[in-house]
Design an enzyme around this catalytic site. Sequence first.
Site, PDB file in Angstrom:
ATOM      1  N   ASP A   1       0.813  -1.222   0.000  1.00 51.47           N
ATOM      2  CA  ASP A   1       0.000   0.000   0.000  1.00 51.47           C
ATOM      3  C   ASP A   1       0.844   1.268   0.000  1.00 51.47           C
ATOM      4  OD1 ASP A   1      -2.711  -0.707  -0.141  1.00 51.47           O
ATOM      5  OD2 ASP A   1      -2.855  -1.123   1.998  1.00 51.47           O
TER       6      ASP A   1
ATOM      7  N   ARG B   1       0.463  -1.738   7.551  1.00 48.23           N
ATOM      8  CA  ARG B   1       1.052  -0.519   6.965  1.00 48.23           C
ATOM      9  C   ARG B   1       2.023   0.183   7.914  1.00 48.23           C
ATOM     10  NH1 ARG B   1      -2.678   3.389   3.570  1.00 48.23           N
ATOM     11  NH2 ARG B   1      -0.607   3.819   2.735  1.00 48.23           N
TER      12      ARG B   1
ATOM     13  N   ARG C   1     -10.063   5.588  10.747  1.00 55.06           N
ATOM     14  CA  ARG C   1      -8.615   5.452  10.829  1.00 55.06           C
ATOM     15  C   ARG C   1      -8.003   6.386  11.880  1.00 55.06           C
ATOM     16  NH1 ARG C   1      -6.457   2.822   6.256  1.00 55.06           N
ATOM     17  NH2 ARG C   1      -7.863   1.120   5.773  1.00 55.06           N
TER      18      ARG C   1
ATOM     19  N   HIS D   1     -11.440   7.224   4.714  1.00 52.27           N
ATOM     20  CA  HIS D   1     -10.485   8.319   4.909  1.00 52.27           C
ATOM     21  C   HIS D   1     -11.191   9.605   4.469  1.00 52.27           C
ATOM     22  CE1 HIS D   1      -6.346   6.068   4.495  1.00 52.27           C
ATOM     23  NE2 HIS D   1      -6.531   6.435   5.752  1.00 52.27           N
TER      24      HIS D   1
ATOM     25  N   CYS E   1      -4.908   9.814  -3.026  1.00 49.66           N
ATOM     26  CA  CYS E   1      -4.176   8.874  -2.167  1.00 49.66           C
ATOM     27  C   CYS E   1      -2.728   8.697  -2.627  1.00 49.66           C
ATOM     28  CB  CYS E   1      -4.854   7.507  -2.172  1.00 49.66           C
ATOM     29  SG  CYS E   1      -6.555   7.509  -1.642  1.00 49.66           S
TER      30      CYS E   1
HETATM   31  N1  ARG Z   1      -5.313   0.156   1.071  1.00 49.50           N
HETATM   32  C1  ARG Z   1      -5.030   1.435   1.628  1.00 49.50           C
HETATM   33  C2  ARG Z   1      -5.581   1.523   3.040  1.00 49.50           C
HETATM   34  O1  ARG Z   1      -6.637   0.993   3.249  1.00 49.50           O
HETATM   35  C3  ARG Z   1      -5.596   2.528   0.773  1.00 49.50           C
HETATM   36  C4  ARG Z   1      -5.240   3.895   1.212  1.00 49.50           C
HETATM   37  C5  ARG Z   1      -5.849   4.952   0.355  1.00 49.50           C
HETATM   38  N2  ARG Z   1      -5.365   6.213   0.664  1.00 49.50           N
HETATM   39  C6  ARG Z   1      -6.089   7.309   0.915  1.00 49.50           C
HETATM   40  N3  ARG Z   1      -5.480   8.438   1.075  1.00 49.50           N
HETATM   41  N4  ARG Z   1      -7.377   7.238   1.060  1.00 49.50           N
HETATM   42  O2  ARG Z   1      -4.976   2.066   3.918  1.00 49.50           O
END
Ligand code: ARG
Length: 279
Positions: free
Chosen positions: A78, A103, A149, A178, A272
Amino acid sequence: MQGSTERRPTHPRTASRRRYLMCRPTYFDVTYSINVWMDPSRPTSAQTAQEQWKRLHDTFSTLGHDVELIEPVPGLPDMVFSANGAMVVDGSVLVARFRNRQRADEAEAYLDWFRAAGWSQVRQAEYINEGEGDFLFTGTEILAGSGFRSDQRAHHEVRDFFDRPVMSLTLIDPRFYHLDTALSVLGHGEIMYYPDAFSEESRSVLSERFPEAILADEADALVFGLNAVSDGKNVILPRRATGLADQLRDRGYTPVGADLTELLKAGGSVKCCTLELRE
Ligand code: ARG
């Protein structure tokens, strides 16, 4: 006059040169699921991801922006989503602290990159903070998302670190986990967003603060039309978000369509992949 459509006056828009940090999707894959878009049983192509990403990269260059690159790290599929790596305002860098262990190690790579590049005010966030995924700078204030998040406490940390006012917003729809999947800063004090992604309270805060905002419908939000990058004039957004493109054109912006469908399999798109570096 009968039949004429009412149009708001268009303002002349001016682009300003930006500096972005991007990361090649060399190791891109969907091997785990940390948002509802990610289905590891569905095949992905790193090759297609790289071709699509390269076109986005070249779009920024063609528009006259500077693009810097951070080296991708094997085992961090990612990492292409560089927006999540940090937030950078006035030359200060607050590096992310990821919610998911898959991550977590990306943070180290961003810390190293910023230090090596000579940025002086660099530290990692104390509270869970997914960088520009959840924190968007309007030029005067920071719009801060939480719900899936970034930690609510990170909003205070961000306010203190950057010494800028912060507007807290709560996300309620897991498809828009997000802030940058549900809201985009256009510049000139303007934003666009998808109201249903927010709690009722956040919706009223937004409509009061941004009464002229462009509102996205569900179809445009679902193709990640709000995951856009604006330089004040050109707005780079997923090509399939045609309703938003029309609204942007009506307001004097120049929509620039991008195709990042491969990256959408991981729940990401234009914004992203783009971390703005503000000196
Ligand atoms: N797979 C990543 C996650 O879930 C995607 C992140 C996408 N980034 C963003 N800025 N929305 O963390």
